[in-house]
Design a protein around this motif. Sequence first.
Motif, PDB file in Angstrom:
ATOM      1  N   ARG A   1     -11.255 -15.180 -50.118  1.00  0.00           N
ATOM      2  CA  ARG A   1     -13.435 -15.366 -50.759  1.00  0.00           C
ATOM      3  C   ARG A   1     -12.372 -15.604 -52.381  1.00  0.00           C
ATOM      4  NH1 ARG A   1     -15.074 -11.193 -46.108  1.00  0.00           N
ATOM      5  NH2 ARG A   1     -14.874 -12.835 -44.835  1.00  0.00           N
TER       6      ARG A   1
ATOM      7  N   ILE B   1      -8.134 -12.185 -46.158  1.00  0.00           N
ATOM      8  CA  ILE B   1      -9.896 -12.835 -46.464  1.00  0.00           C
ATOM      9  C   ILE B   1     -10.352 -12.215 -47.678  1.00  0.00           C
ATOM     10  CG2 ILE B   1     -11.002 -10.879 -45.045  1.00  0.00           C
ATOM     11  CD1 ILE B   1     -12.524 -13.049 -43.625  1.00  0.00           C
TER      12      ILE B   1
ATOM     13  N   ARG C   1     -18.895  -1.740 -41.909  1.00  0.00           N
ATOM     14  CA  ARG C   1     -17.346  -1.850 -41.486  1.00  0.00           C
ATOM     15  C   ARG C   1     -17.160  -0.223 -40.432  1.00  0.00           C
ATOM     16  NH1 ARG C   1     -16.524  -5.313 -45.436  1.00  0.00           N
ATOM     17  NH2 ARG C   1     -16.483  -7.149 -44.828  1.00  0.00           N
TER      18      ARG C   1
ATOM     19  N   ARG D   1     -19.368  -5.845 -36.161  1.00  0.00           N
ATOM     20  CA  ARG D   1     -20.169  -4.997 -36.161  1.00  0.00           C
ATOM     21  C   ARG D   1     -21.164  -6.599 -35.901  1.00  0.00           C
ATOM     22  NH1 ARG D   1     -21.027  -5.144 -42.646  1.00  0.00           N
ATOM     23  NH2 ARG D   1     -19.318  -6.793 -43.076  1.00  0.00           N
TER      24      ARG D   1
ATOM     25  N   ASN E   1     -11.478  -4.089 -38.038  1.00  0.00           N
ATOM     26  CA  ASN E   1     -12.375  -2.668 -38.801  1.00  0.00           C
ATOM     27  C   ASN E   1     -13.027  -1.620 -37.891  1.00  0.00           C
ATOM     28  OD1 ASN E   1     -12.742  -3.962 -41.277  1.00  0.00           O
ATOM     29  ND2 ASN E   1     -14.384  -5.678 -40.561  1.00  0.00           N
TER      30      ASN E   1
ATOM     31  N   HIS F   1     -11.049  -2.632 -47.605  1.00  0.00           N
ATOM     32  CA  HIS F   1     -11.515  -3.654 -47.631  1.00  0.00           C
ATOM     33  C   HIS F   1     -12.806  -3.093 -46.941  1.00  0.00           C
ATOM     34  CE1 HIS F   1     -13.177  -7.382 -45.796  1.00  0.00           C
ATOM     35  NE2 HIS F   1     -12.636  -6.737 -44.322  1.00  0.00           N
TER      36      HIS F   1
ATOM     37  N   GLY G   1     -18.520 -11.162 -46.627  1.00  0.00           N
ATOM     38  CA  GLY G   1     -18.795 -10.940 -44.750  1.00  0.00           C
ATOM     39  C   GLY G   1     -20.007 -10.258 -44.245  1.00  0.00           C
ATOM     40  N   THR G   2     -20.451  -9.210 -44.900  1.00  0.00           N
ATOM     41  CA  THR G   2     -21.900  -8.904 -44.299  1.00  0.00           C
ATOM     42  C   THR G   2     -22.551  -9.813 -44.665  1.00  0.00           C
ATOM     43  OG1 THR G   2     -21.733  -6.826 -45.536  1.00  0.00           O
ATOM     44  CG2 THR G   2     -23.829  -7.614 -45.223  1.00  0.00           C
TER      45      THR G   2
ATOM     46  N   SER H   1     -19.093 -12.045 -36.234  1.00  0.00           N
ATOM     47  CA  SER H   1     -19.264 -11.661 -38.429  1.00  0.00           C
ATOM     48  C   SER H   1     -17.695 -13.397 -38.023  1.00  0.00           C
ATOM     49  CB  SER H   1     -18.224 -10.303 -37.884  1.00  0.00           C
ATOM     50  OG  SER H   1     -16.719  -9.899 -37.325  1.00  0.00           O
ATOM     51  N   SER H   2     -17.710 -12.847 -39.233  1.00  0.00           N
ATOM     52  CA  SER H   2     -16.334 -13.473 -39.776  1.00  0.00           C
ATOM     53  C   SER H   2     -15.382 -13.884 -38.651  1.00  0.00           C
ATOM     54  CB  SER H   2     -16.473 -13.045 -40.573  1.00  0.00           C
ATOM     55  OG  SER H   2     -16.294 -14.326 -41.919  1.00  0.00           O
TER      56      SER H   2
ATOM     57  N   VAL I   1     -22.447 -12.082 -41.027  1.00  0.00           N
ATOM     58  CA  VAL I   1     -22.299 -10.612 -40.109  1.00  0.00           C
ATOM     59  C   VAL I   1     -23.884 -11.298 -39.216  1.00  0.00           C
ATOM     60  CG1 VAL I   1     -22.926  -8.548 -38.997  1.00  0.00           C
ATOM     61  CG2 VAL I   1     -20.882  -9.354 -39.766  1.00  0.00           C
TER      62      VAL I   1
ATOM     63  N   MET J   1     -11.594 -14.904 -40.642  1.00  0.00           N
ATOM     64  CA  MET J   1     -10.886 -14.708 -40.640  1.00  0.00           C
ATOM     65  C   MET J   1      -9.320 -15.241 -40.048  1.00  0.00           C
ATOM     66  SD  MET J   1     -12.031 -11.100 -41.666  1.00  0.00           S
ATOM     67  CE  MET J   1     -10.876  -9.858 -40.279  1.00  0.00           C
TER      68      MET J   1
HETATM   69  C1  LMR Z   1     -14.878  -9.645 -43.332  1.00  0.00           C
HETATM   70  O1  LMR Z   1     -14.788  -9.001 -44.201  1.00  0.00           O
HETATM   71  O2  LMR Z   1     -15.967 -10.542 -42.540  1.00  0.00           O
HETATM   72  C2  LMR Z   1     -14.743  -8.760 -41.793  1.00  0.00           C
HETATM   73  O3  LMR Z   1     -14.070  -7.978 -42.337  1.00  0.00           O
HETATM   74  C3  LMR Z   1     -15.235  -8.831 -40.616  1.00  0.00           C
HETATM   75  C4  LMR Z   1     -16.830  -7.554 -40.993  1.00  0.00           C
HETATM   76  O4  LMR Z   1     -17.256  -7.485 -40.172  1.00  0.00           O
HETATM   77  O5  LMR Z   1     -17.494  -8.036 -42.130  1.00  0.00           O
END
Ligand code: LMR
Length: 340
Positions: free
Chosen positions: A178, A174, A112, A106, A144, A202, A237-238, A249-250, A241, A254
């Motif tokens: 985290r 993940i 997602r 993304r 995703n 997720h 995750g965001t 992204s991650s 990104v 990941m």
């Molecule tokens: C994440 O949590 O890092 C993954 O789902 C990738 C993302 O798009 O955030």
Amino acid sequence: MAQKIFCCLFATQLKKNTLILQKRNVQVSVIGAASDIGSYVSLFLKRNSKVSKLHLYDDDDRIKGTELELSNLPGGPSVSAFIGDTNLEQAIHSSNLVVMVSRMPRKPGNTREQMLGANAPLIQRLCKAIAAQNQEAFVAISTNPINYLIPFASTVMYKYGCYNPSKMFGITHIDTSRSRSFVAKALKINAQEIQVPVIGGHSDKTIIPLFSNLTPRNYRIEPCQADMLTRLVRKAGTEVVMHKHGAESSTLAMAWSINEFIDIILDAILGYRVVVNCYTANSNFGTKFFAGPTSVGPHGIIQACCHFPMSEFESYLLNRCIPILSREVLEGEKYVEFME
Ligand code: LMR
């Protein structure tokens, strides 16, 4: 004398290697292996003593380079590359575990959920190949939006007449990684020592870390800390990104978490009963699919995640998650009609 000691050490090392070699009897396919995540996961697998054969698949022919590089490294599983649609079936044939890491990542500002249209066709292709060539495999998907795509994949497999809910996994490990890492920082303890179950799905509104169930039990998270840590896990995750400015992204986190998940699942395939956090068919919480600690053995899921004692805050998050997740599951299942 020195030579004798060296010979003894060498013999011990040889014995150890022989034992490890005996354990190598599992074949794993990585789909999307030319991507960043795919390359890191493949490298981890090259070092995994439980794997005998590693099949790397990608549409991108740079996968040949990855195969060559990994084959240049001494030891570990044999590595073969498969390129393009016509070789997908061969890539997954006979594998005990098929891991899907292919995806359109993304961009900043995307959720997602918005990746469903871009990523569903990749999943559909994989399901078709599995139905044709390897219905016995454990199938693990990290693409995703997982909340939608596991119900989607399950419906596709059902249509092909080979859906096995006990062997279909969404990789949500993940969120556990985290949660452990943020708690460890907050409490100034070693993340390796602790476990945090994470339930729900997720996405920003469905990830529910159960900090009240943190183990070992002598560690405690106060309610205000739980609120702050939950936000951190949900946004992690965001944030990556955003900082990667749309390039990816991650990928590292990941790959690390996918690898941890695979390593646990390999133990299950080899005959052990293991517990791993993942998103699977699970109606224990009022939705058809749900993430949480899941017990897995050599034939697949033994026991999906059940109820936990929860804090007031966690119960509140769960109540908010259920209608969202139910809708996402339904939309994932329905998306199959859209693809026909
Ligand atoms: C994440 O949590 O890092 C993954 O789902 C990738 C993302 O798009 O955030």
